[in-house]
Scaffold this active site. Structure first.
Site, PDB file in Angstrom:
ATOM      1  N   HIS A   1     -24.422 -52.682  41.866  1.00 19.82           N
ATOM      2  CA  HIS A   1     -25.070 -53.063  40.608  1.00 19.82           C
ATOM      3  C   HIS A   1     -25.419 -51.787  39.831  1.00 19.82           C
ATOM      4  O   HIS A   1     -25.963 -50.838  40.393  1.00 19.82           O
ATOM      5  CB  HIS A   1     -26.317 -53.887  40.910  1.00 19.82           C
ATOM      6  CG  HIS A   1     -27.152 -54.164  39.716  1.00 19.82           C
ATOM      7  ND1 HIS A   1     -26.612 -54.528  38.502  1.00 19.82           N
ATOM      8  CD2 HIS A   1     -28.501 -54.118  39.524  1.00 19.82           C
ATOM      9  CE1 HIS A   1     -27.581 -54.698  37.626  1.00 19.82           C
ATOM     10  NE2 HIS A   1     -28.738 -54.457  38.216  1.00 19.82           N
TER      11      HIS A   1
ATOM     12  N   CYS B   1     -29.623 -59.914  38.646  1.00 18.62           N
ATOM     13  CA  CYS B   1     -28.505 -58.965  38.764  1.00 18.62           C
ATOM     14  C   CYS B   1     -27.633 -59.227  39.985  1.00 18.62           C
ATOM     15  O   CYS B   1     -26.556 -58.638  40.105  1.00 18.62           O
ATOM     16  CB  CYS B   1     -29.029 -57.538  38.788  1.00 18.62           C
ATOM     17  SG  CYS B   1     -30.162 -57.204  37.448  1.00 18.62           S
TER      18      CYS B   1
ATOM     19  N   ASN C   1     -27.817 -51.277  32.269  1.00 16.40           N
ATOM     20  CA  ASN C   1     -27.910 -52.371  33.235  1.00 16.40           C
ATOM     21  C   ASN C   1     -27.672 -53.696  32.503  1.00 16.40           C
ATOM     22  O   ASN C   1     -28.499 -54.115  31.697  1.00 16.40           O
ATOM     23  CB  ASN C   1     -29.313 -52.334  33.866  1.00 16.40           C
ATOM     24  CG  ASN C   1     -29.536 -53.464  34.851  1.00 16.40           C
ATOM     25  OD1 ASN C   1     -28.768 -54.402  34.941  1.00 16.40           O
ATOM     26  ND2 ASN C   1     -30.625 -53.359  35.596  1.00 16.40           N
TER      27      ASN C   1
END
Ligand code: ACO
Length: 303
Positions: A230, A104, A260
């Site tokens: 994020h 990520c 996500n």
């Protein structure tokens, strides 16, 4: 910038029918309502190509000026060659191209790499893409992970800027001793996660990394106009905002719609935020590794 999102949606109510969970639990613990899910034809390179094409068009630059393509992904359609090779061919680019694997944090890592090459004269312009099809890596019956992850892609074109614009300060890092809190076991198909350990590590790493990048840029947290963290969990974002002295009202959140999306998460949120020319933007990512990366950017070229 450009984005590409599969049309297919997986809502919390869909998940209620599949696993032992509720919409309320997922919303309360994560802030996520739905995620996008790619079809078998919408592989990571396909999404990356669509986002990249849109970014090139939006930038208005001559694609021949692009000397570098970085695709940040942990879900390549195949082991060899790199996803970037397919994307380069699809977009008709003639340039150096590689994949960057930092989970990520991958997009912010890529921005830092491209910025360095542009500043040192190694590239006139760079196309940087975060693209994922995470549904291929998640056990559809594991309620600990399937509630979190989604598919998508987003891209940005980076070009030279005046010294007061562009990336003003950055930080990248990794603590490999935390590899076992978020990983795919050798030979296995699906991700395994210690959610609480990831939560704690993410907050600690992001606060430290954002602070370092801000110090290197000579910018204070309260000066940041747009904070793009994020998009993993709204509770993680809230904890980072509070501990790093940032402003909730200037923090971008779109995880309710997409979940996500790993390397695609920050560029997707950044593209939707549409910073104004001259805005101070802070990007901050964390992910498996455990990796982290932050960048303070004065939006625009100033040229
Ligand atoms: N639905 C309903 N109940 C659930 C679910 C679910 N989907 N999952 C767990 N529960 C239950 C548990 O069984 C437990 O019940 P118990 O108290 O009776 O034992 C209770 O809810 C609490 O479970 P926890 O696992 O302690 O829940 P927690 O508050 O830690 O939330 C979560 C779990 C949402 C996964 C959280 O830990 C988290 O978000 N962690 C960070 C994960 C993350 O961001 N990962 C991505 C990192 S980025 C990258 O590189 C990909």
């Amino acid at each position: 910038m450009g984005t590409a999102l599969p049309a297919g949606k997986l809502t919390n109510f869909d998940l209620e029918k599949r696993i032992d969970t509720t919409n309320e639990w997922i919303l309360d613990r994560t802030g996520i309502s739905e995620r996008r899910v790619a079809t078998d034809d919408e592989t990571t390179d396909v999404l990356a190509t669509a986002a990249g094409a849109e970014a090139i068009k939006a930038s208005g630059i001559d694609p021949e000026l692009i000397d570098l393509l970085i695709v940040a992904t942990i879900t390549p359609p195949q082991k060899l060659p790199a996803t970037s090779a397919f994307v380069q061919d699809n977009l008709g680019l003639a340039c150096g191209a590689f994949d960057l694997v930092a989970a990520c944090s991958g997009f912010v890592y890529s921005v830092v790499m491209a910025d360095s090459l542009i500043k040192t004269g190694g590239a006139r312009a760079a196309l940087v893409i975060g693209a994922e099809t995470l549904h291929t890596m998640v056990d559809p019956m594991d309620r600990g992970t399937v509630i979190l992850f989604g598919d998508g892609a987003a891209a940005g074109v980076m070009v030279p800027s005046a010294p007061a614009y562009g990336v003003l300060g950055s930080d990248i890092g990794c603590d490999g001793s935390l590899a076992n809190i978020l990983y795919v076991p050798p030979g296995a198909e699906f991700v395994q996660m210690d959610g609480k350990a990831v939560f704690r590590g993410a907050v600690r790493a992001c606060v430290q990394s954002a602070t370092t990048a801000l110090e290197r840029a000579g910018i204070k947290g309260e000066e940041i106009d747009v904070f793009v963290p994020h998009q993993a969990n709204t509770r993680i974002i809230d904890a980072i905002v509070e501990r790093a002295g940032l402003d909730n009202a200037r923090t971008v959140k779109n995880l309710d719609k997409y979940g996500n999306t790993s390397a695609a998460s920050i560029p997707l949120a950044l593209a939707e935020a549409q910073p104004n020319d001259g805005d101070l933007v802070l990007l901050c990512g964390f992910g498996a590794g455990m990796t982290w990366a932050s960048a303070v950017i004065r939006w625009g070229t100033g040229l």
